[in-house]
Design an enzyme around this catalytic site. Sequence first.
Site, PDB file in Angstrom:
ATOM      1  N   GLY A   9       0.826  -1.206   0.000  1.00  0.00           N
ATOM      2  CA  GLY A   9       0.000   0.000   0.000  1.00  0.00           C
ATOM      3  C   GLY A   9       0.856   1.249   0.000  1.00  0.00           C
ATOM      4  CB  THR A  23       3.685  -4.225   8.168  1.00  0.00           C
ATOM      5  OG1 THR A  23       2.330  -4.460   8.579  1.00  0.00           O
ATOM      6  CG2 THR A  23       3.693  -3.098   7.160  1.00  0.00           C
ATOM      7  NE  ARG A  31       8.551  -5.143  24.858  1.00  0.00           N
ATOM      8  CZ  ARG A  31       7.748  -5.552  25.846  1.00  0.00           C
ATOM      9  NH1 ARG A  31       6.709  -4.824  26.192  1.00  0.00           N
ATOM     10  NH2 ARG A  31       8.001  -6.687  26.485  1.00  0.00           N
ATOM     11  N   PRO A  79      12.166  -9.012  15.742  1.00  0.00           N
ATOM     12  CG  PRO A  79      14.013 -10.064  16.681  1.00  0.00           C
ATOM     13  CD  PRO A  79      12.581  -9.751  16.952  1.00  0.00           C
ATOM     14  CD  GLU A  99       5.240   6.012   7.602  1.00  0.00           C
ATOM     15  OE1 GLU A  99       4.377   6.004   6.708  1.00  0.00           O
ATOM     16  OE2 GLU A  99       5.125   5.332   8.634  1.00  0.00           O
TER      17      GLU A  99
END
Length: 743
Positions: free
Chosen positions: A244, A472, A633, A637, A710
């Site tokens: 997106g 994501t 936090r 990872p 971002e």
Amino acid sequence: MSTTNYIGKPVSRVDGPAKVTGAAKYAAEFNVPNLAYGYIVSSSVAKGKITKIHADEILTLPGVLQVFSHENVPSLAWFDRSYKDDVAPGGSPFRPLQHAEVKYSMQPVALVVAETFEVARYAAGLLRIDYDVEKHATDLETKRDDGFEPGRGKTGWMPPPKPRGNPDEELKNAAHRVEGEYIHLAQHHNPMEMFASTVEFLGDKKLNIYDKTQGAFNSQQYVTKVFGLSKDEAHVVSQYTGGGFGSGLRPQYQLFMAVLAALELKRSVRVSMTRQQMFSMGHRPHTLQYVELGTNPDGTLAAMHHHALAETSQFEDFTENVVNWSGMLYQCDNVKLTYQLAKIDVYTPQDMRAPGAASGSFALEVAMDEMAYAAGIDPLEFRLRNYAERDQNADKPFSSKKLRECYHEGAAKFGWDQRKPEPRSMRDGDLLVGWGVATGVWDASIQKCAASASLSADGHLTVLSGSNEIGTGTYTIMTQIAAQTLGLPIEAVTFKLGDTNQPEAPLQGGSWTAASVGNAVKQVCDKLGEQLLKLAQKMADSPLKGAAYEDVEFVNGQIRLNSDITQAVVLRDILPASGKDKLEAENTMMPNPLGQLTHSMHAHNAVFVEVKVDPELGTLHVTRVVNAVAAGRILNPKTARSQVLGSVVWGMSMALMEESVMDHGFGRYMNHNYGEYHIPVNADVHDIDVIFVEEEDDKVNPLGIKGLGEVGMLGVAAAVANAAYHATGKRVRNLPVSLDKLL
């Protein structure tokens, strides 16, 4: 609380198997009965008026069902002019097929609906449309004197702060001074999955809508307001989104067209955009920036002026926070930040990964590199010398800031201390080698979010929140949070999203999803845990009688006392003992505004880049990148690193390749395809190291999450440009850094 340790672990994507086997369905992949297909017809002119649509010529073709245009679309609820989607800027939103006026090239002007996609496409290619053409203006360069300061911007826009100190006087008296103009053309999102909507007609006005979006609830709100439907009549599903990057924040016009056709024809309809049409619904705006910096004799910043002029459409005032970051990223007491818009004949620009900051940080960080050379200071040392311990824009302390550690850890990994300062001083055989550095900063924000949780008698936990998954890792990190909160194995947890029948969640954007949905999931699981503890305490001979929630921990499928871990109750025994089939909880997480009032909350990063340039051909390759990120936090990872890797590749793309080239004679983007709108391929991407700097923040939100979407991109484009200067001695201020600019 729980000691089952999933948060912070590199758990593989729980939705991975569905994606690689094809079980994950995207908006254009839902097979529904009696499906018709719509094909969008785009305007061939940039400005004018439609005088005639010759629909009768194609309605006779076998299989063509209807041609929708402004000539036959019914009056709709939105004529009250009050509707705006969740992220609409000031002005009047574009309303497709509502008038004869053409406002920009490739504006959707008709929808051809047929029994098959092939027939719809064929008929659309035959459709004749007559126009009265008007003179258009699509060149921002010609609007330099027509800039205006925007009034009400879109949600999240902050007008630049008022000037502080005496920047004009201090710039005149500075020991060292640089100034320059920094430019990039429009850039388009180009996610792999194109925009599509499949609308299943269930009878009367009841619809199941499978939409490509970054917010199912925003699409639902749009449809209900425009067509006068209830929420029950407009059920929106978006469980997977194939990229997106901001393009799915606003409902795109194919959604309107698919719903319109389904309601009018009383049957299911699918409408998909072509790749070319993906260049007709929003972009990162063409932006012209001017930066002037001055230093004191000791190399500290004396003054700064950062100005931006960005394009917007004729009908909306699209705003971005372009210059604001410059007032907070470095310590400087004399700062002037200004921002203007200019209207041209294009569609309204749209949020695109790191909106505003990607543009603004490029200009500032290249100017900082120039200033370091002018002052005779190493570019990294220059940034450290001007490190901001406080947000001077807001006059607040940072809730946490580990940017200094980003500089040190990134530089150590990169080997920055081996850098020779002079341009053209480093070589690898015949190739020139350049090293560059740059910095980024992005808001750490959180939005209101709801979630529900249900635990079945067999010990399986299901958690719902109507967020979105745009690649994501949302499915995975929410599963981790839920599993850890109630001490369950990750296989015993299912997290579901992307459905307006679920609790309402915010749009997936702004790097706030992990914090917003994550804290909502944590809270609702804690609420369920409190119920479980009460039921466990009612069991015969319960060892947990009298214990408060803070006195127990959920681990390995048990509730046990913190003070004596041998005193425990098995979760799967609780519901059968209580006579319940399942246990349910709902909760709405509300952000705490007090923290925002007292502290400035941001994620930071430092990027180090190596490039190698052929001095005879001007070809440039990014051979090494180290991106050190401080973002609170880190929940996972593995998925977090994936996020930052994608960000780095996009930053390289912005630096070296991306530009939507406008032919001002036609007022149209000419490279509107994957063949000519260049983005990196595997051969362009070499070594990328991602460092997550440890950062604890108990003020930003309960889980201490800052978000990564971002910030990982910021600084990359500038670091590439700075490395190119170090390699060649040629300063490029106009993106992309193409070979002709280095020869």
